[in-house]
Write a protein that holds these residues in place. Sequence first.
Motif, PDB file in Angstrom:
ATOM      1  N   PHE A  48       0.858  -1.192   0.000  1.00 47.73           N
ATOM      2  CA  PHE A  48       0.000   0.000   0.000  1.00 47.73           C
ATOM      3  C   PHE A  48       0.891   1.237   0.000  1.00 47.73           C
ATOM      4  O   PHE A  48       1.831   1.339   0.788  1.00 47.73           O
ATOM      5  CB  PHE A  48      -0.894  -0.011   1.248  1.00 47.73           C
ATOM      6  CG  PHE A  48      -1.763   1.198   1.384  1.00 47.73           C
ATOM      7  CD1 PHE A  48      -2.985   1.263   0.742  1.00 47.73           C
ATOM      8  CD2 PHE A  48      -1.359   2.279   2.163  1.00 47.73           C
ATOM      9  CE1 PHE A  48      -3.789   2.396   0.865  1.00 47.73           C
ATOM     10  CE2 PHE A  48      -2.157   3.400   2.293  1.00 47.73           C
ATOM     11  CZ  PHE A  48      -3.376   3.462   1.641  1.00 47.73           C
ATOM     12  N   GLU A  51      -1.629   7.875  -0.678  1.00 51.24           N
ATOM     13  CA  GLU A  51      -1.865   8.750  -1.831  1.00 51.24           C
ATOM     14  C   GLU A  51      -1.107  10.047  -1.673  1.00 51.24           C
ATOM     15  O   GLU A  51      -1.028  10.603  -0.576  1.00 51.24           O
ATOM     16  CB  GLU A  51      -3.365   9.048  -1.953  1.00 51.24           C
ATOM     17  CG  GLU A  51      -4.137   7.889  -2.530  1.00 51.24           C
ATOM     18  CD  GLU A  51      -5.609   8.226  -2.694  1.00 51.24           C
ATOM     19  OE1 GLU A  51      -6.083   8.222  -3.826  1.00 51.24           O
ATOM     20  OE2 GLU A  51      -6.263   8.472  -1.671  1.00 51.24           O
TER      21      GLU A  51
ATOM     22  N   GLU B  92      -9.527  -0.963   3.930  1.00 46.91           N
ATOM     23  CA  GLU B  92      -9.687   0.297   4.680  1.00 46.91           C
ATOM     24  C   GLU B  92     -10.714   0.071   5.776  1.00 46.91           C
ATOM     25  O   GLU B  92     -11.889  -0.218   5.489  1.00 46.91           O
ATOM     26  CB  GLU B  92     -10.139   1.417   3.740  1.00 46.91           C
ATOM     27  CG  GLU B  92      -9.040   1.872   2.788  1.00 46.91           C
ATOM     28  CD  GLU B  92      -9.431   3.071   1.933  1.00 46.91           C
ATOM     29  OE1 GLU B  92      -8.521   3.718   1.403  1.00 46.91           O
ATOM     30  OE2 GLU B  92     -10.633   3.366   1.785  1.00 46.91           O
ATOM     31  N   PHE B 218      -8.331  -4.862  -3.165  1.00 46.06           N
ATOM     32  CA  PHE B 218      -8.434  -3.680  -2.305  1.00 46.06           C
ATOM     33  C   PHE B 218      -9.910  -3.440  -1.990  1.00 46.06           C
ATOM     34  O   PHE B 218     -10.744  -3.414  -2.890  1.00 46.06           O
ATOM     35  CB  PHE B 218      -7.847  -2.470  -3.044  1.00 46.06           C
ATOM     36  CG  PHE B 218      -7.958  -1.168  -2.297  1.00 46.06           C
ATOM     37  CD1 PHE B 218      -7.107  -0.886  -1.239  1.00 46.06           C
ATOM     38  CD2 PHE B 218      -8.895  -0.213  -2.662  1.00 46.06           C
ATOM     39  CE1 PHE B 218      -7.200   0.317  -0.554  1.00 46.06           C
ATOM     40  CE2 PHE B 218      -8.992   1.002  -1.986  1.00 46.06           C
ATOM     41  CZ  PHE B 218      -8.130   1.266  -0.935  1.00 46.06           C
ATOM     42  N   ASN B 220     -12.258  -0.673  -0.135  1.00 48.01           N
ATOM     43  CA  ASN B 220     -12.150   0.670   0.454  1.00 48.01           C
ATOM     44  C   ASN B 220     -13.157   0.873   1.588  1.00 48.01           C
ATOM     45  O   ASN B 220     -13.948  -0.015   1.901  1.00 48.01           O
ATOM     46  CB  ASN B 220     -12.235   1.751  -0.627  1.00 48.01           C
ATOM     47  CG  ASN B 220     -13.624   1.868  -1.244  1.00 48.01           C
ATOM     48  OD1 ASN B 220     -14.598   1.336  -0.705  1.00 48.01           O
ATOM     49  ND2 ASN B 220     -13.713   2.559  -2.364  1.00 48.01           N
ATOM     50  N   LYS B 226     -11.908  -3.422  -5.427  1.00 45.79           N
ATOM     51  CA  LYS B 226     -11.061  -3.041  -6.566  1.00 45.79           C
ATOM     52  C   LYS B 226      -9.815  -3.920  -6.575  1.00 45.79           C
ATOM     53  O   LYS B 226      -9.568  -4.675  -5.635  1.00 45.79           O
ATOM     54  CB  LYS B 226     -10.651  -1.566  -6.436  1.00 45.79           C
ATOM     55  CG  LYS B 226     -11.836  -0.600  -6.413  1.00 45.79           C
ATOM     56  CD  LYS B 226     -11.464   0.762  -5.851  1.00 45.79           C
ATOM     57  CE  LYS B 226     -10.507   1.524  -6.715  1.00 45.79           C
ATOM     58  NZ  LYS B 226     -10.204   2.870  -6.207  1.00 45.79           N
ATOM     59  N   SER B 228      -6.707  -2.481  -6.748  1.00 46.81           N
ATOM     60  CA  SER B 228      -5.814  -1.774  -5.824  1.00 46.81           C
ATOM     61  C   SER B 228      -6.372  -0.376  -5.613  1.00 46.81           C
ATOM     62  O   SER B 228      -7.311   0.042  -6.304  1.00 46.81           O
ATOM     63  CB  SER B 228      -4.393  -1.683  -6.389  1.00 46.81           C
ATOM     64  OG  SER B 228      -4.313  -0.599  -7.284  1.00 46.81           O
ATOM     65  N   GLN B 229      -5.781   0.332  -4.691  1.00 48.36           N
ATOM     66  CA  GLN B 229      -6.218   1.696  -4.435  1.00 48.36           C
ATOM     67  C   GLN B 229      -6.101   2.554  -5.699  1.00 48.36           C
ATOM     68  O   GLN B 229      -6.906   3.437  -5.953  1.00 48.36           O
ATOM     69  CB  GLN B 229      -5.338   2.293  -3.335  1.00 48.36           C
ATOM     70  CG  GLN B 229      -5.640   3.751  -3.037  1.00 48.36           C
ATOM     71  CD  GLN B 229      -4.617   4.351  -2.093  1.00 48.36           C
ATOM     72  OE1 GLN B 229      -4.976   4.983  -1.115  1.00 48.36           O
ATOM     73  NE2 GLN B 229      -3.347   4.165  -2.363  1.00 48.36           N
ATOM     74  N   GLU B 230      -5.089   2.296  -6.516  1.00 51.42           N
ATOM     75  CA  GLU B 230      -4.785   3.144  -7.666  1.00 51.42           C
ATOM     76  C   GLU B 230      -5.707   2.904  -8.857  1.00 51.42           C
ATOM     77  O   GLU B 230      -5.827   3.755  -9.735  1.00 51.42           O
ATOM     78  CB  GLU B 230      -3.332   2.916  -8.112  1.00 51.42           C
ATOM     79  CG  GLU B 230      -2.273   3.390  -7.125  1.00 51.42           C
ATOM     80  CD  GLU B 230      -2.072   2.420  -5.962  1.00 51.42           C
ATOM     81  OE1 GLU B 230      -2.689   1.333  -5.971  1.00 51.42           O
ATOM     82  OE2 GLU B 230      -1.322   2.764  -5.036  1.00 51.42           O
TER      83      GLU B 230
END
Lengths: 53, 344
Positions: A48, A51, B92, B218, B220, B226, B228-230
């Motif tokens: 991770f 951001e 998350e 991922f 959230n 998803k 990944s976060q990106e």
Amino acid sequence: MIYKIKLPIIIKKIQSTEIKEKSFHEIESNSLQTKKHLAREIYPRQSFFPEKK
Amino acid sequence: MYQFFKNIFLTKGFNRTLVYDSLTSKIHFFPNDLYDQLLLNNFRIDKKNNEVFEFLNKKGLLQKISDDLVDCFIDLDDEIQIPYDIATLVFELSGSSSKNLYKLKNQNILQYNFIFADYTSLKSIELFVDFINECESDTIELTFLNGFVYSKHLFELIKSVKKIILLNNFAGIKIDDPSTHKNRYLNSWNDIHFRLSINFINYLESLKHHTYFNKKVFINKDCEIKNSQETKEIYGNLNNDNSFDIAKVFKNPTFKKLWSIKKEDTLVCQDCEFRRLCVDNRLPIKIKNNWVHEEECNYNPYISKWSHEDGFKSLKELDIITKNGYLEMNKEKLSLITNELWEG
């Protein structure tokens, strides 16, 4: 086969930077019970990235 | 005669060759000229060649071997199978997502990375602790972001947890850990540590996969699923179903689209000596037959410099551009700049 190689000075300098895993995983010890590196022993990698703001 | 130990792996880059010793987790470098010479000789070294022998032997890379036995040491198979559907599930932890944690219990997941931030409530921490006490994973990773205020409460609740706990403290919060177990590890991080993971699993996996996106899921704070976060695409929501079945998510043909993008297929990365040890969260984009990144890496393989080092220049500053899926550069100019950077 016998051969002779001249290592160019410039390349000698480029190759001189050695990186060891330990230096990436030095642990700052405060109240945590820590030991050197190792940690990510099962599936070791960054999973991770925060951001960018 | 001498040859490289079979746990030694070489990756040739633009300026130099990286030597990875998978037993000691050390890396070394040597000139590409030497790599080419060794290749001609099938990576065997005659001791009479003093300069090369001394150079490599001093680093502990060589084993003495008789002519009779030289073919008895086979190359290691450099492929890896990860026997899990998900290698890392990044989660998350919010009030909403934590209520769905129980749905993950029967999934084939190697390890978790839980993200704690301003959306993490006291109740969600309690649900998280219940979950990790019951889940099968041996390692739990905890990542703290700005806004997380319940660290004292968290560490009190996990003080008796015997699993390996990895901590990423991006929020710089004070950690007051009452546990006496020696199972807590704080990952220090910096630019290099972020991008490189010098270990054998990573090295093997990078042969055929993208080591950041492969086998990752991922979830959230709003329970959206998803890769990944990106990544932007959403493949479901934990709130919507009574159970979570990763097989359903994987059936979507685009979920795994980034998993097999190797650094070898990516412009700039394919010239980098670190490409087999790199973990990169930049989204690759396909242009014609090649993959590229819009954002530059913090390592420039064409001058062998990290962004924090003196003399670093970006690709843009060096007029190295990707155009129509190809890389354009002035090699003579680049050679002059590299000479200037590394001389004297």
